[in-house]
Design an enzyme around this catalytic site. Structure first.
Site, PDB file in Angstrom:
ATOM      1  N   GLU A 198      12.189 -10.390   2.237  1.00  0.00           N
ATOM      2  CA  GLU A 198      11.646 -10.911   3.502  1.00  0.00           C
ATOM      3  C   GLU A 198      12.774 -11.303   4.450  1.00  0.00           C
ATOM      4  O   GLU A 198      12.687 -11.066   5.659  1.00  0.00           O
ATOM      5  CB  GLU A 198      10.740 -12.129   3.250  1.00  0.00           C
ATOM      6  CG  GLU A 198       9.494 -11.841   2.427  1.00  0.00           C
ATOM      7  CD  GLU A 198       8.455 -10.977   3.128  1.00  0.00           C
ATOM      8  OE1 GLU A 198       8.672 -10.581   4.281  1.00  0.00           O
ATOM      9  OE2 GLU A 198       7.432 -10.684   2.486  1.00  0.00           O
ATOM     10  N   ASP A 203       5.261   0.303  -0.931  1.00  0.00           N
ATOM     11  CA  ASP A 203       5.143   0.873   0.415  1.00  0.00           C
ATOM     12  C   ASP A 203       6.442   1.206   1.149  1.00  0.00           C
ATOM     13  O   ASP A 203       6.766   2.364   1.409  1.00  0.00           O
ATOM     14  CB  ASP A 203       4.260  -0.044   1.288  1.00  0.00           C
ATOM     15  CG  ASP A 203       4.650  -1.531   1.227  1.00  0.00           C
ATOM     16  OD1 ASP A 203       5.626  -1.865   0.555  1.00  0.00           O
ATOM     17  OD2 ASP A 203       3.955  -2.356   1.872  1.00  0.00           O
ATOM     18  N   GLU A 212      -7.767  -7.765   2.614  1.00  0.00           N
ATOM     19  CA  GLU A 212      -6.540  -7.531   1.843  1.00  0.00           C
ATOM     20  C   GLU A 212      -6.723  -6.465   0.779  1.00  0.00           C
ATOM     21  O   GLU A 212      -5.806  -5.720   0.472  1.00  0.00           O
ATOM     22  CB  GLU A 212      -6.072  -8.829   1.176  1.00  0.00           C
ATOM     23  CG  GLU A 212      -5.283  -9.746   2.096  1.00  0.00           C
ATOM     24  CD  GLU A 212      -3.981  -9.150   2.569  1.00  0.00           C
ATOM     25  OE1 GLU A 212      -4.022  -8.201   3.385  1.00  0.00           O
ATOM     26  OE2 GLU A 212      -2.930  -9.625   2.155  1.00  0.00           O
ATOM     27  N   GLU A 243      -0.268  -3.214  10.027  1.00  0.00           N
ATOM     28  CA  GLU A 243      -0.088  -1.829   9.566  1.00  0.00           C
ATOM     29  C   GLU A 243      -1.068  -0.842  10.198  1.00  0.00           C
ATOM     30  O   GLU A 243      -0.700   0.284  10.535  1.00  0.00           O
ATOM     31  CB  GLU A 243      -0.218  -1.740   8.030  1.00  0.00           C
ATOM     32  CG  GLU A 243       0.997  -2.223   7.273  1.00  0.00           C
ATOM     33  CD  GLU A 243       1.106  -3.730   7.182  1.00  0.00           C
ATOM     34  OE1 GLU A 243       0.175  -4.422   7.658  1.00  0.00           O
ATOM     35  OE2 GLU A 243       2.109  -4.225   6.649  1.00  0.00           O
ATOM     36  N   THR A 277      10.663  -1.488   8.940  1.00  0.00           N
ATOM     37  CA  THR A 277       9.333  -1.804   8.414  1.00  0.00           C
ATOM     38  C   THR A 277       8.747  -3.033   9.089  1.00  0.00           C
ATOM     39  O   THR A 277       7.537  -3.239   9.087  1.00  0.00           O
ATOM     40  CB  THR A 277       9.380  -1.986   6.872  1.00  0.00           C
ATOM     41  OG1 THR A 277       8.053  -2.000   6.376  1.00  0.00           O
ATOM     42  CG2 THR A 277      10.090  -3.270   6.472  1.00  0.00           C
TER      43      THR A 277
HETATM   44  C1  DMJ Z   1       5.578  -6.977   7.171  1.00  0.00           C
HETATM   45  O1  DMJ Z   1       6.422  -8.039   6.921  1.00  0.00           O
HETATM   46  C2  DMJ Z   1       6.234  -5.668   6.902  1.00  0.00           C
HETATM   47  O2  DMJ Z   1       5.564  -4.666   7.588  1.00  0.00           O
HETATM   48  C3  DMJ Z   1       6.298  -5.330   5.438  1.00  0.00           C
HETATM   49  O3  DMJ Z   1       6.875  -4.086   5.171  1.00  0.00           O
HETATM   50  C4  DMJ Z   1       4.928  -5.386   4.851  1.00  0.00           C
HETATM   51  N1  DMJ Z   1       4.261  -6.605   5.125  1.00  0.00           N
HETATM   52  C5  DMJ Z   1       4.326  -7.225   6.411  1.00  0.00           C
HETATM   53  C6  DMJ Z   1       3.134  -7.051   7.295  1.00  0.00           C
HETATM   54  O4  DMJ Z   1       1.945  -6.906   6.689  1.00  0.00           O
END
Ligand code: DMJ
EC number: 3.2.1.113
Length: 933
Positions: free
Chosen positions: A147, A294, A388, A406, A492
Site C-alpha cells: 500500500e 490482480d 465486495e 476498478e 494501479t
Molecule cells: C487500489 O488501492 C488499487 O487499485 C489496488 O491495486 C487495488 N485496490 C485499490 C482500489 O480498490
C-alpha cells in the site's frame, strides 16, 4: 504511429522485438486509438452533456477533497460520517486495512496528481507545499509495503511527474526543485529493508522508523505475502530509479518479479494467491485475477509498456494465455486451483477483478473485456454498487463496497477503445449512484451493505486517487486536460508516470534478471494490438452485439463454474464427488468419502459431521480431492447458513440537515415487525427512561408515537421491546453499551427473543453499535428533533425528502401479526430441528459475545442431498435455468402462506453455524483486506 503493420490481420502492430522506446509509446496507443470512432449504436452524448457531467465530477471531487482538507487533514483519511480524521491508534483497529495508514497524510499524497488531471493547478501547488511542509515519513508505524508503494511512493512520483511538466510549461510550480522526488527517494530507501529475504520477495510490512530487524520494529516475523503485494512494485521502483539514477530500486523490484515467475505452477502457468517469502512455496494455491493477484498481472504488462523490456510481455502473455484458458469463463472470471486448473476454487467473484476488462483493453483483447464489463454492470444495476464479492449466480456474497474505482477504470478504457457512448451512459450511472447513495454531508461514505444502503465511516484515499480521475477523463475532451494524458501510464493506483522514462537511465534493464524466459516458445503470442480503428468503423455495432446477449445475465443466471468441471470429466474419467451432490445415505458416496480420507460421524441430534484426515486417503490425488470436497462443503454450508440469516437493516436519519444521507447499519430482531419486503417505520426519536428500558417507562409521554432509544444491557431485548411498546412507542433502537463498539469492527448479530412467545411484540426493533448510536445521540444534542426511518433498505435520498410529508407506514406495525412476520427465510436446514431453549442462545438474547464460544471445526450436512438448490442446478445443466432468487423468493412466500405458525424463536440458527458464518465473513474480510483491498 498509426501506420499499417503486418500483425495477424490487425491494422498497426508493435514490431517484433522493436526498440522499446517505440514499443512503449505504441503499446500505450492500444488504449486510445479508437476514441471517437463510434458511429452508431447507443445515442451519442452531446458535448454539452459531457461537459455537464465533467463539471459534476469536479464538484464531487471538491466535496470529497474539501471535506478531507477541512475536517481530517493532516490525518491519513477522512471519516465522513463523524466528520473527522482517521488517526491510526486513535480508532479501534480494523486489522490489515489500517496498514495503509502511516500517519503521512495519505489522502493528500494520493490526491496530488488528481488535482492536475482535474485542472486544479493552483490547488495542486498548495497541496505540494503542504506535503513538503507537513509530511513526515519517519513515523514509528508499521505499514503495508504494497500500500505504501502504490499510494505514497506512487503518489509522490505522480506528483513529481506532473510538477515538472507544469514547471516546463512555465506558469505554475516555477519554484519546484524536485522536492517530491527527494521525498520519494527517502521513502524508497525506507522500504528497501523489506526485501532482505533470500527469495527477494519483500516482507508484507515494515516499520517506517525502525525497518524490520530491530526489536522496536514490531514486524518481520511474517512468512507469507500475497502475489500482488510482491509483484506490484516495478512501475514505482523503476520510475524512482530512472528519475534519480539510483538503480537499486528497479533491481529489487525486478528480482521479486523474477522469483514469482520462477515459482509459477509450471503446468498451468498460474500463480497462487499467497506465497511463503522464505521458501517460495505457495501458501494459497487458488488463482484468479482479483484479490491478492490482480496487479501482479497488471504490472507485467505495464512494465513492458513503460520499460520496453520484452521479457515482461512474454511473461504476461504466458499468464494471460493461462487465464483465458482456465479462469475466464466469459462473462465470468472464476478462481481455480493452480495444480488442477479445471477445478473451480470458489463459487464467487470479488470486486477487485473489475479492473481486468481495462487490462484486457490494454492487451488488445476487446471482446472478453466487453463481456465481463457488461456482466459487472448488470450486477451494479441490481445493487447500485459492486458488492465486495458476489456469487456466480449474482447474489451478494460480501455486501460491503468501499467506493472502489476498478469498474470506473475499465469503463474509461473501454470507452477509449470503442468510442461507444454506451460507456458514457455507464459513467453517468456511476456518478448518479455515488451522489444518491454514498454522498453524505461530509464527503462520500463507503457502503457498509449494498443491500440496505447503509454506510461505513470510511472514505479510502484510492477514491480520490482513482475514481475522480477515471470519471473526469471519461467525459473530458483533449482540451479539457492541460497536458497530454497519452504521454503517461497509469499505475494501479492511477498515478501517472511519463512514458519518456523508458529512454532514461536504462542501464539497469535486465541486469540481475533470469534468462529463463528466453527458453519460452512464444511463437503464438500476439505482438500486436488489434486496430480498433478498423474493428469499430467496420462494425459500429460490434460492442453492442457482444453486450446484447448478456443483458439479462444477472436476472436469468445459471451457476456456470460447476458445469465446466463436469464437462471436463465427460471424456471418460469419473468426476470427483461434488459437495452439492453428496448424500449421506448413498453407499457409493460413503465409499468415495472413505477413499478421500473423509470420515462421517453421526451425532446424537441427527446431524452428521465430516472430518478429513489426508493421511487416511487412498492416494495423494484422493487426499486433494478430499480437501477440495471439504472446502466446497464448508462454502456450501456457510452459504446455506447465510440464506437462513436475517439480513442487516438500516436506520436512516431523514431530518434536517441529514435528509436521508446518513444511513447506519443496524442489527435485526427475531421478533417484532419484520422490516423486510419494503415495510418501514418512520418517526422522531426519544430516549426512554430508564434508559435501559428494563422496567415500565417513567416518560411514556415522551416516547408515545416515537421511536424509543434504549440502552443495551441488564435485561432481555424482548423485555425492553415490551416496555417501550406499552409506553406507546412505534419502534425501538437498542444502542450498545460497550463504548467504541462499531459495525466497522464487530460482526452484526440478530437480537433474539426471550425463549417465550414474542407474538405480542408488534413494533420493529433494531440494534445499533455504540458508534452508530452515538451519531443519533449527537444529532439529538445538536438538533433536538431527529427523525429516522427504520427499514430493510435505505430510501433514495433525493431532494424531495427534504419536503416529504411523514408517511403513515408505521401503521403497518400496529397491524402486523406475528404470523405474517414469521418465516421469510429459506428453511435450508443442515442441522435438523432444535429446541427453543437452544435457539435462544444462538443469537444475542442479551450480551453474548461471538468470541465467547469456539468455532466448530467440522461441518454438518443434512442426511439428504446437501444442496437445497440441486434441482435448479441440475436443470441448469440441461439449459433450462430459472432465476434462483425468484425461486427462493417463491418458495419462501409459499412457506409463509402454508406455515403461518412458525415463530422466529424456532427458526434460529445454532451458535456454531452463526460463528461459522461470522468466521467466514471475518476470514473473507481479512483475506481480502490482507490481499491488498
Ligand atoms: C487500489 O488501492 C488499487 O487499485 C489496488 O491495486 C487495488 N485496490 C485499490 C482500489 O480498490
Amino acid at each position: 504511429m498509426s501506420e499499417a503493420g503486418g500483425g495477424r490481420g490487425f491494422g498497426y502492430s508493435v514490431p517484433q522485438r522493436a526498440p522499446w522506446s517505440l514499443v512503449a509509446a505504441t503499446a500505450a496507443l492500444c488504449l486510445v486509438s479508437a476514441t471517437s470512432v463510434w458511429t452508431a449504436g447507443a445515442s451519442p452524448m452531446s458535448r454539452e452533456e459531457k461537459q455537464k457531467l465533467g463539471n459534476q465530477v469536479l464538484e464531487m471531487f471538491d466535496h470529497a477533497y474539501g471535506n478531507y482538507m477541512e475536517h481530517a487533514y493532516p490525518a491519513d483519511e477522512l471519516m465522513p460520517l463523524t466528520c473527522r480524521g482517521r488517526v491510526r491508534g486513535q480508532e479501534p483497529s480494523r486489522g490489515d486495512v489500517d496498514d495503509a495508514l502511516g500517519k503521512f497524510s495519505l489522502t493528500l499524497i494520493d490526491s496530488l496528481d488528481t488535482l492536475v488531471v482535474l485542472n486544479k493547478t493552483k490547488e495542486f501547488e498548495d497541496a505540494v507545499r503542504k506535503v513538503l511542509r507537513d509530511v513526515n515519513l519517519d513515523n514509528d508505524v508499521v505499514v503495508s509495503v504494497f500500500e505504501t508503494n502504490i499510494r505514497v511512493l506512487g503518489g509522490l512520483l505522480g506528483g513529481h511527474s506532473l510538477a515538472i511538466m507544469l514547471k516546463e510549461k512555465g506558469e505554475y510550480m516555477q519554484w519546484y526543485n524536485d522536492e517530491l522526488l527527494q521525498m520519494a527517494k527517502q521513502l524508497g530507501y525506507k522500504l528497501l529493508p523489506a526485501f532482505n529475504t533470500t527469495s527477494g520477495l519483500p516482507y508484507p510490512r515494515i516499520n517506517l522508523k525502525f525497518g524490520i530487524r530491530k526489536p522496536e520494529a514490531r514486524t518481520g516475523t511474517e512468512t507469507d505475502t500475497c502475489t500482488a503485494c510482491a509483484g506490484t512494485l516495478i512501475l514505482e521502483f523503476a520510475a524512482l530509479s530512472r528519475f534519480t539514477g539510483a538503480t537499486i530500486f528497479e533491481e529489487y523490484a525486478r528480482k521479486a518479479l523474477d522469483f514469482l515467475w520462477e515459482k509459477r505452477q509450471r503446468s498451468s502457468n498460474l500463480v497462487g494467491v499467497t506465497i511463503n517469502i522464505h521458501t517460495g512455496d505457495w501458501v494459497r494455491k487458488d488463482s484468479g485475477v482479483g484479490a491478492g493477484i490482480d496487479s501482479y498481472y497488471e504490472y507485467l504488462l505495464k512494465a513492458y509498456v513503460l520499460l520496453g523490456d520484452d521479457s515482461f510481455l512474454e511473461r504476461f502473455n504466458t499468464h494471460y494465455d493461462a487465464i483465458m484458458r482456465y479462469i475466464s469463463q466469459p462473462p465470468l472470471l472464476l478462481d481455480v486451483h493452480i495444480h488442477k486448473p479445471m477445478l473451480n476454487a470458489r463459487t464467487w467473484m470479488d470486486a477487485l477483478l473489475a479492473f481486468f476488462p481495462g487490462l484486457q483493453v490494454l492487451k488488445g483483447d476487446i471482446r472478453p473485456a466487453i463481456e465481463t464489463h457488461e456482466m459487472l454492470y448488470q450486477v451494479i444495476k441490481k445493487h447500485n454498487f459492486l458488492p465486495e464479492a458476489f456469487t456466480t449466480d449474482f447474489r451478494v456474497h460480501w455486501a460491503q463496497h468501499p467506493l472502489r474505482p476498478e469498474f470506473a477504470e475499465s469503463t474509461y478504457f473501454l470507452y477509449k477503445a470503442t468510442g461507444d457512448p454506451y460507456y458514457l451512459e455507464v459513467g453517468k450511472t456511476l456518478i448518479e449512484n455515488l451522489n444518491k447513495y454514498a454522498r453524505v454531508p461530509c464527503g462520500f461514505a463507503a457502503m457498509k451493505d449494498v443491500r440496505t444502503g447503509s454506510h461505513e465511516d470510511r472514505m479510502d484515499s484510492f477514491f480520490l486517487a482513482e475514481m475522480f480521475k477515471y470519471l473526469y477523463l471519461l467525459f473530458a475532451d483533449k482540451e479539457d486536460v492541460i497536458f497530454d494524458i497519452e504521454d503517461y501510464i497509469f499505475t494501479t493506483e492511477a498515478h501517472l508516470l511519463p512514458l519518456w522514462l523508458s529512454t532514461t537511465n536504462q542501464r539497469i534493464s535486465k541486469k540481475n534478471t533470469t534468462s529463463e524466459y528466453t527458453e519460452l516458445d512464444d511463437s503464438n503470442f500476439d505482438w500486436t494490438c488489434p486496430n480498433t480503428q478498423i474493428l469499430f468503423p467496420n462494425d459500429p455495432l460490434y460492442a453492442q452485439s457482444i453486450r446484447e446477449p448478456l443483458k439479462n445475465v444477472v436476472d436469468k443466471s445459471c451457476p456456470r463454474g460447476i458445469i465446466r468441471v463436469e464437462e471436463s470429466f465427460r471424456s471418460g474419467a469419473k468426476p470427483p464427488l461434488r459437495a452439492r451432490d453428496f448424500m449421506a445415505t448413498n453407499p457409493e458416496h460413503l465409499e468415495i468419502l472413505k477413499k478421500m480420507g473423509v470420515s462421517l460421524i453421526h451425532l446424537k441430534d441427527g446431524r452428521v459431521q465430516l472430518v478429513q484426515h489426508a493421511i487416511q486417503a487412498a492416494s495423494s490425488i484422493d487426499a486433494e480431492d478430499g480437501l477440495r470436497f471439504m472446502q466446497e462443503m464448508i462454502e456450501l454450508s456457510s452459504q446455506q447458513q447465510k440464506e437462513q440469516q436475517l439480513p442487516p437493516r438500516a436506520v436512516q436519519i431523514v431530518s434536517h440537515p441529514f435528509f436521508g444521507r446518513v444511513v447506519l447499519t443496524a442489527g435485526p430482531a427475531q421478533f417484532g415487525l419484520d422490516l423486510s419486503k419494503h415495510k418501514e417505520t418512520r418517526g422522531f426519536v426519544a430516549s426512554s427512561k430508564p434508559y435501559n428500558g428494563c422496567s415500565e417507562l417513567t416518560n411514556p409521554e415522551a416516547v408515545m408515537g416515537k421511536i424509543a432509544l434504549i440502552q443495551r444491557g441488564q435485561c432481555m431485548f424482548a423485555e425492553k421491546a415490551r416496555n417501550i411498546q406499552n409506553a406507546g412507542a412505534i419502534g425501538g433502537i437498542v444502542i450498545d453499551d460497550n463504548e467504541g463498539s462499531s459495525s466497522d469492527t464487530a460482526p452484526l448479530f440478530q437480537m433474539a427473543g426471550d425463549g417465550k412467545d414474542t407474538d405480542d411484540i408488534t413494533i420493529p426493533m433494531l440494534f445499533l453499535f455504540s458508534k452508530e448510536g452515538s451519531i443519533i445521540l449527537d444529532a439529538i444534542r445538536e438538533y433536538e428533533e431527529v427523525e429516522v426511518l427504520l427499514s430493510d433498505k435505505a430510501k433514495d435520498r433525493d431532494p424531495e425528502m427534504e419536503n416529504e410529508e411523514q408517511p403513515s407506514s408505521e401503521n403497518d406495525s400496529q397491524n402486523q401479526s406475528a404470523e405474517q412476520i414469521a418465516s421469510s427465510s429459506q428453511e435450508v436446514d443442515l442441522v435438523g430441528q432444535e429446541s427453543p431453549e437452544e435457539s435462544s442462545l444462538n443469537s444475542h438474547p442479551e450480551s453474548l459475545s461471538p468470541a465467547d464460544t469456539d468455532n466448530a471445526a467440522s461441518i454438518s450436512p443434512s442426511e439428504q442431498n446437501s444442496n437445497p438448490t440441486e434441482n435448479h442446478e441440475t436443470t441448469s445443466l440441461d439449459g433450462e435455468c430459472t432465476d434462483l432468487d425468484n425461486q427462493l423468493q417463491e418458495q419462501s412466500e409459499t412457506e409463509e402462506d402454508s406455515n403461518p405458525n412458525v415463530s422466529w424463536g424456532k427458526k434460529v440458527q445454532p451458535i456454531d453455524s452463526i460463528l461459522a458464518d461470522w468466521n467466514e465473513d471475518i476470514e473473507a474480510f481479512e483475506m481480502m483486506e490482507k490481499d491488498e483491498l
